[in-house]
Design an enzyme around this catalytic site. Structure first.
Site, short mmCIF file in Angstrom:
data_model
loop_
_atom_site.label_atom_id
_atom_site.label_comp_id
_atom_site.label_asym_id
_atom_site.label_seq_id
_atom_site.Cartn_x
_atom_site.Cartn_y
_atom_site.Cartn_z
N PRO A 87 13.57 -15.82 49.82
CG PRO A 87 13.48 -13.87 51.11
CD PRO A 87 14.09 -15.24 51.07
N GLY A 91 16.64 -9.35 47.55
CA GLY A 91 17.99 -8.84 47.83
C GLY A 91 18.90 -9.85 48.49
N GLY A 93 20.03 -12.68 46.85
CA GLY A 93 20.77 -13.45 45.86
C GLY A 93 20.04 -14.66 45.32
CB SER A 94 16.45 -15.61 45.07
OG SER A 94 16.00 -14.46 44.41
CB SER A 95 18.33 -13.95 40.36
OG SER A 95 19.33 -13.72 39.45
CB ALA A 97 20.85 -19.10 44.86
CG ASP A 138 23.81 -11.03 43.85
OD1 ASP A 138 24.45 -10.24 44.56
OD2 ASP A 138 22.59 -10.95 43.67
O1 PMV Z 1 19.30 -7.32 44.85
P1 PMV Z 1 20.41 -8.32 44.72
O2 PMV Z 1 20.35 -9.46 45.64
O3 PMV Z 1 20.58 -8.79 43.29
O4 PMV Z 1 21.77 -7.51 45.06
C1 PMV Z 1 22.18 -6.44 44.25
C2 PMV Z 1 23.46 -5.84 44.73
C3 PMV Z 1 23.87 -4.58 43.96
O5 PMV Z 1 25.10 -4.13 44.53
C4 PMV Z 1 22.84 -3.47 44.10
C5 PMV Z 1 24.07 -4.86 42.48
C6 PMV Z 1 25.29 -5.69 42.14
O6 PMV Z 1 25.35 -6.18 41.01
O7 PMV Z 1 26.21 -5.81 42.97
#
Ligand code: PMV
Length: 298
Positions: A87, A91, A93-95, A97, A138
């Site tokens: 999705p 949250g 890590g799609s971007s 990936a 990520d």
């Molecule tokens: O929302 P995501 O999947 O990009 O994860 C962010 C994780 C954070 O700790 C909030 C930010 C980071 O750069 O580590």
């Protein structure tokens, strides 16, 4: 030319990792895959699940990010087709990936053989387009996969586990930009530095102990640390009512622990519920969420 990359879940430690605390994270597979061929002129990225195309000068962040990759690799014409199995903006890590898959496919198209370190450097540039201050967790997991403790500037220390970690993953359906959530914590820290730093330190302690629990195969212990982490994240104002509802439903259904994963403000929730996964998914279903079981670090 075809390339793949992993998604990720943060089991413990998001946000605190931006400030140098460790975080415990693992990869999700499949994350993203990218096919690249020389195009009829210029650079174009088509994202299959969104049925949308982007170019470097279309004013979009994705267009700018792919333009940056092409410039770094000296590619002036490329037709990229990206498939995403996660999705977007949830949250997981799609971007990152997408960035790693595109970097690998473009490098191959350019006849360049890049090691993981070079791929991660390129993907960090991609990530910076989307959020100003990424910790690096990520794109590191996207490139390397596995389960480990990540520290900003130090990288990933892999954990030796007997197998992948099964987790229930549910999408709240709410969306918030990671950039805005990270900035929100920065504002809180400016306004109330002592309280915020104590919370970030406490998350660091939770992560170190949670990693020990995971290595020891102590699911109940890990679940307790997930619940503690969720409370600390809520005190950083990155949780939502919907996240709290999904976490409470998972715990009521027998999960040892449940928390948000990633930037928060919505996105996905994870629950550790060995042997009770079906009950958690059924409980989420009554709240309108189609969850699934994922194998972290496979
Ligand atoms: O929302 P995501 O999947 O990009 O994860 C962010 C994780 C954070 O700790 C909030 C930010 C980071 O750069 O580590």
């Amino acid at each position: 030319m075809s390339a793949t990359a992993h998604g990720k879940v943060i089991l413990l430690g998001e946000h605190a990792v931006v400030y140098g605390q460790p975080c415990l994270a693992g990869s999700l597979h499949p994350g993203a895959s990218c096919d690249a061929e020389h195009g009829p002129g210029g650079v174009r990225l088509h994202v299959v699940p969104w049925d949308r195309s982007f170019t470097p000068d279309d004013g979009s962040e994705i267009g700018r990010a792919v333009g940056g990759l092409c410039a770094a690799l000296g590619v002036s014409d490329a037709a990229l087709t990206l498939t995403l199995s996660l999705p977007g903006g949830g949250g997981v890590g799609s971007s990152a990936a997408m960035g790693v898959a595109c970097a690998r496919a473009l490098a191959e198209l350019a006849g360049r053989s890049l090691d993981d370190h070079a791929v991660m450097e390129l993907a960090l540039g991609w990530e910076r387009v989307f959020h100003g201050n990424p910790s690096g967790v990520d794109h590191t997991l996207a490139a390397l996969g596995g389960v480990g403790v990540f520290v900003r500037g130090e990288g990933l220390r892999r954990l030796r586990l007997r197998g992948p970690v099964p987790l229930c993953l549910g999408d709240t359906g709410e969306r918030s930009a990671t950039r805005a959530m990270v900035e929100g914590v920065a504002v809180l820290r400016t306004r109330n530095p002592a309280m915020t730093d104590r919370t970030l330190d406490a998350i660091g302690v939770v992560v170190r102990n949670g990693a020990l629990a995971l290595e020891a195969g102590d699911a109940k212990g890990l679940g307790d640390f997930m619940n503690l982490n969720q409370n600390l994240l809520a005190s950083l104002l990155v949780s939502t009512e919907r996240i709290e509802d999904l976490c409470a439903a998972a715990r009521d259904a027998g999960a040892y622990g449940a928390k948000l994963t990633g930037g928060g403000g919505g996105g996905c929730v994870i629950a550790l519920a060995p042997g009770r996964e079906d009950a958690v998914l059924a409980a989420w279903k009554t709240l309108g969420v189609d969850g699934r079981v994922v194998q972290v670090g496979r």
